[in-house]
Design a protein around this motif. Sequence first.
Motif, PDB file in Angstrom:
ATOM      1  N   GLY A  82     -33.838  60.455 129.855  1.00 29.69           N
ATOM      2  CA  GLY A  82     -34.798  59.734 129.033  1.00 29.69           C
ATOM      3  C   GLY A  82     -35.680  60.590 128.156  1.00 29.69           C
ATOM      4  N   THR A  83     -35.578  61.903 128.260  1.00 34.43           N
ATOM      5  CA  THR A  83     -36.443  62.751 127.445  1.00 34.43           C
ATOM      6  C   THR A  83     -35.939  62.877 126.015  1.00 34.43           C
ATOM      7  N   MET A  84     -34.642  62.756 125.823  1.00 37.78           N
ATOM      8  CA  MET A  84     -34.082  62.847 124.473  1.00 37.78           C
ATOM      9  C   MET A  84     -33.404  61.534 124.105  1.00 37.78           C
ATOM     10  N   PRO A  85     -33.758  60.973 122.959  1.00 40.08           N
ATOM     11  CA  PRO A  85     -33.101  59.731 122.547  1.00 40.08           C
ATOM     12  C   PRO A  85     -31.642  59.971 122.172  1.00 40.08           C
ATOM     13  N   VAL A  86     -30.840  58.931 122.348  1.00 39.26           N
ATOM     14  CA  VAL A  86     -29.434  58.986 121.969  1.00 39.26           C
ATOM     15  C   VAL A  86     -29.319  58.557 120.510  1.00 39.26           C
ATOM     16  N   LEU A  87     -28.708  59.415 119.711  1.00 37.88           N
ATOM     17  CA  LEU A  87     -28.624  59.176 118.268  1.00 37.88           C
ATOM     18  C   LEU A  87     -27.199  58.823 117.861  1.00 37.88           C
ATOM     19  N   ARG A  88     -27.094  58.102 116.770  1.00 37.01           N
ATOM     20  CA  ARG A  88     -25.786  57.808 116.189  1.00 37.01           C
ATOM     21  C   ARG A  88     -25.985  57.532 114.698  1.00 37.01           C
ATOM     22  N   ILE A  89     -24.875  57.480 113.982  1.00 34.19           N
ATOM     23  CA  ILE A  89     -24.910  57.144 112.562  1.00 34.19           C
ATOM     24  C   ILE A  89     -24.883  55.625 112.417  1.00 34.19           C
ATOM     25  N   ASN A  90     -25.780  55.127 111.599  1.00 28.53           N
ATOM     26  CA  ASN A  90     -25.895  53.678 111.401  1.00 28.53           C
ATOM     27  C   ASN A  90     -24.594  53.137 110.823  1.00 28.53           C
ATOM     28  N   PRO A  91     -23.895  52.247 111.555  1.00 31.45           N
ATOM     29  CA  PRO A  91     -22.606  51.738 111.038  1.00 31.45           C
ATOM     30  C   PRO A  91     -22.755  50.913 109.772  1.00 31.45           C
ATOM     31  N   GLN A  92     -23.907  50.263 109.603  1.00 29.11           N
ATOM     32  CA  GLN A  92     -24.097  49.468 108.393  1.00 29.11           C
ATOM     33  C   GLN A  92     -24.162  50.356 107.149  1.00 29.11           C
ATOM     34  N   VAL A  93     -24.788  51.505 107.294  1.00 27.48           N
ATOM     35  CA  VAL A  93     -24.863  52.429 106.172  1.00 27.48           C
ATOM     36  C   VAL A  93     -23.478  52.966 105.842  1.00 27.48           C
ATOM     37  N   GLU A  94     -22.682  53.254 106.869  1.00 25.84           N
ATOM     38  CA  GLU A  94     -21.317  53.728 106.627  1.00 25.84           C
ATOM     39  C   GLU A  94     -20.478  52.681 105.909  1.00 25.84           C
ATOM     40  N   LYS A  95     -20.662  51.406 106.252  1.00 28.06           N
ATOM     41  CA  LYS A  95     -19.895  50.340 105.587  1.00 28.06           C
ATOM     42  C   LYS A  95     -20.290  50.214 104.121  1.00 28.06           C
ATOM     43  N   MET A  96     -21.564  50.437 103.840  1.00 33.75           N
ATOM     44  CA  MET A  96     -22.016  50.343 102.449  1.00 33.75           C
ATOM     45  C   MET A  96     -21.315  51.370 101.575  1.00 33.75           C
ATOM     46  N   ARG A  97     -20.902  52.494 102.151  1.00 38.20           N
ATOM     47  CA  ARG A  97     -20.226  53.537 101.386  1.00 38.20           C
ATOM     48  C   ARG A  97     -18.914  53.039 100.782  1.00 38.20           C
ATOM     49  N   GLU A  98     -18.274  52.085 101.441  1.00 34.62           N
ATOM     50  CA  GLU A  98     -16.974  51.589 100.986  1.00 34.62           C
ATOM     51  C   GLU A  98     -17.075  50.430 100.021  1.00 34.62           C
ATOM     52  N   GLN A  99     -18.271  49.966  99.720  1.00 37.16           N
ATOM     53  CA  GLN A  99     -18.409  48.826  98.824  1.00 37.16           C
ATOM     54  C   GLN A  99     -18.096  49.250  97.389  1.00 37.16           C
ATOM     55  N   PRO A 100     -17.207  48.549  96.730  1.00 30.50           N
ATOM     56  CA  PRO A 100     -16.802  48.948  95.365  1.00 30.50           C
ATOM     57  C   PRO A 100     -17.915  48.805  94.351  1.00 30.50           C
ATOM     58  N   GLU A 101     -18.872  47.925  94.589  1.00 29.70           N
ATOM     59  CA  GLU A 101     -19.948  47.730  93.615  1.00 29.70           C
ATOM     60  C   GLU A 101     -20.970  48.860  93.622  1.00 29.70           C
ATOM     61  N   LEU A 102     -20.911  49.740  94.625  1.00 29.59           N
ATOM     62  CA  LEU A 102     -21.891  50.803  94.735  1.00 29.59           C
ATOM     63  C   LEU A 102     -21.625  51.876  93.684  1.00 29.59           C
ATOM     64  N   ASP A 103     -22.638  52.259  92.943  1.00 29.14           N
ATOM     65  CA  ASP A 103     -22.461  53.244  91.879  1.00 29.14           C
ATOM     66  C   ASP A 103     -22.368  54.660  92.454  1.00 29.14           C
ATOM     67  N   HIS A 104     -22.166  55.616  91.573  1.00 29.45           N
ATOM     68  CA  HIS A 104     -21.968  57.007  91.997  1.00 29.45           C
ATOM     69  C   HIS A 104     -23.213  57.559  92.674  1.00 29.45           C
ATOM     70  N   ASP A 105     -24.394  57.290  92.130  1.00 32.05           N
ATOM     71  CA  ASP A 105     -25.629  57.795  92.732  1.00 32.05           C
ATOM     72  C   ASP A 105     -25.839  57.232  94.126  1.00 32.05           C
ATOM     73  N   GLY A 106     -25.520  55.959  94.285  1.00 34.13           N
ATOM     74  CA  GLY A 106     -25.672  55.351  95.603  1.00 34.13           C
ATOM     75  C   GLY A 106     -24.731  55.971  96.622  1.00 34.13           C
ATOM     76  N   LYS A 107     -23.458  56.213  96.203  1.00 28.96           N
ATOM     77  CA  LYS A 107     -22.511  56.848  97.121  1.00 28.96           C
ATOM     78  C   LYS A 107     -22.941  58.267  97.476  1.00 28.96           C
ATOM     79  N   THR A 108     -23.465  58.982  96.481  1.00 28.05           N
ATOM     80  CA  THR A 108     -23.937  60.342  96.757  1.00 28.05           C
ATOM     81  C   THR A 108     -25.104  60.326  97.746  1.00 28.05           C
ATOM     82  N   PHE A 109     -26.007  59.373  97.565  1.00 27.73           N
ATOM     83  CA  PHE A 109     -27.142  59.263  98.479  1.00 27.73           C
ATOM     84  C   PHE A 109     -26.689  58.987  99.906  1.00 27.73           C
ATOM     85  N   ILE A 110     -25.731  58.043 100.051  1.00 26.46           N
ATOM     86  CA  ILE A 110     -25.244  57.704 101.393  1.00 26.46           C
ATOM     87  C   ILE A 110     -24.485  58.878 102.007  1.00 26.46           C
ATOM     88  N   ASP A 111     -23.661  59.538 101.204  1.00 29.92           N
ATOM     89  CA  ASP A 111     -22.920  60.699 101.718  1.00 29.92           C
ATOM     90  C   ASP A 111     -23.877  61.782 102.224  1.00 29.92           C
TER      91      ASP A 111
END
Length: 535
Positions: free
Chosen positions: A346-375
Amino acid sequence: MAPRVAFPGWKPNLTASASKQDDRVLISAMSVMRFDTRQQTKLGQQMKLAPRMIQSMEILQLPLPLLQERVEQELESNVALELVEPGDGATEIRTEGEAEVADTEREFIAGESGEDFQRLADLENRYRDVWDGGEEVRRPTAGAGERDRKMDAMANTAERGKSLTDQLDDQWRLVEVPENVSVAGRRLIEYVDADGYLGADLETIFEQGGGLEIHDWSISLLERTLERLHRTLEPPGLLARSKQESLLLQIDAIVELEGDGEGSWTDAAVLIGEHFEDLVQNRLPKVSKDAEMSLERVQIAKALMRQLSLWPGRELANPDAQFVMPDVIVEYEPENDAYIAALADGTMPVLRINPQVEKMREQPELDHDGKTFIDTAVRDASWLIDAVNQRSNTLLRVVRVVLERQREFFDHGPQFLKPLPMTEVAERLGVHVATVSRAVSEKWLQTPRGMYPLRRFFSGGRETGQEGQEKSWEAIKEMLREIVDAEDKAKPLSDQKLADALKEKGVEIARRTVVKYREQLGIPPARRRKVHATG
C-alpha cells in the motif's frame, strides 16, 4: 615612402642586389604566417545519458515519501497516467438503473455521428482554465458515495508542523499585557534558537530594535517582558539565557505545581545554581563538601534532574525528528527457516496507462498535433511506470543479498553485523556500485528487530582474530556498549581498559578508536559514569 616590414631572422641587404640566401630567409619567414584549412578524421567515444536513463536513476534514489510526491505530480500533469484502484479493471460495466454518468467520466467512443467529439469540444471549452493551469485541478471521485483513496490519504497525512517561533508567538498572543510589552515579547521570541534558548543578549536585542516604534523601549522593558515570558510559555525553561537558568526555571515550575515536601528539588536548585560545573563533571564528593550536603542528598537531587530537559524547545519542534516509512518489510518464515522480504503493502500506488487515452490515438479525426501530444504522454507514462518497477526490483534484489549476508544480525542482534561493502553486492547483482548506492539511499527496512535504515547494513570492518571472523564497525560499537553496561559503576572502566576488554573478545583496536566509538554512542568518560557510594 611606405614603411618596410622586418621579419624574424631576416636583415635587409643594403646592396643593390640581394643574394639568393637572403631570398630563402625571406621566404622561410613568410611561410610562418601562412594560413590554411585541412580536413581531419578523429575516432573517439563519448558517453551520453538518455533522458529515460536519467529518470530511472532519479526514481531509484528517491526515498518513499518523495517518490509518492513525484507520482502524484505525474498523475496531475500526465493525462495518460492512471492510478489503478483495488478491483478496478480496464473497463467498467454499469448495470441498468445506475445513476447517469457524468460527462467527465463517460468513455469517449468515435462514432460516425461525431457526437462524442462534440462532447469533447464542449468539455474543453468548459474546463479550459483548469487544463491551462488557471485553476486548481480537481479529479472526480470514482462514483457517487464512494470514498476517494487518494483524497483520504492526503487528509490523513500529518501537516507540516509550525516552527518553534510560530508556536511561541501563538501562545504569547493569548496573554493579556500592555501593547508595548506584547510587541517586546514578540521581538524577543524572534531570537529563540532551535533548542529554545534566547539567541542573543538583551543589549544586542535592544540595539537592533532601536528603529522600532515601541513605547518605553529599553533594557528594563525587555527584562520585565522576558520575566513574563518565562512564567507564561510552555514548556517551562524556554527563552532562557543559559542551561542553568533553563533548568532553574523548570524546577520553579515543578515546585509551584507539585510542591517540594522533602526539599529535594530545593537541593537540586542549589546544586545547579552554585555547583553546576562540578555536577556536570560528576565530582560528587567535592559537590557534597562544598554544598554541605550528604552524598546521599546530592545523589537524590541528581536523580531528580533527569526529569528536566536541556533542550526545552525540541519538545515543541524537533528539527531532527523525521517521519519514516518502510520501503521493505522483512518477516521470518519458520516453515523454511528463512527471512522473506516484500515491498511495503500500500505504500506505492499501482500505475497503468489510461486505456481511453490510448484509444483516442487511433481515432481518424484526431489531427497531427493531437496524436503527437498523446504519443508523448503515453511515452512519458510508460517511462515512469518502468522506472518505478525497476526501482522495486532493484531494491528487492539488494535486500535479498543483505538478508543472506547479514543472517546472524537478524537472528542474534546488532553485535553480529558483518562488513558488507557495496562493491560486493554490485558484483553479485551484476550492476554498477553507484546503482547499489542509489538503491539503499534513504531506504528503510521494517524487521522483526525494529526499523533500520538500509544503509546501516553496509559498513566496513575488521577481522576479530577468532578463526578469521569479521566484525563490522557497528558490531564493534555494540560490543563496546555491552561492556560499558556490564561494568561496575563504582569502578567504571577507563578507555584503555575498554580496549583491553574488547581485545579479550577478539577485537583489537587502539584506545583513541575506543574514544571515538564511545563518543559516537553518547557514552560519557569513566569519571562521569562513576556512581559514588554513600555512607
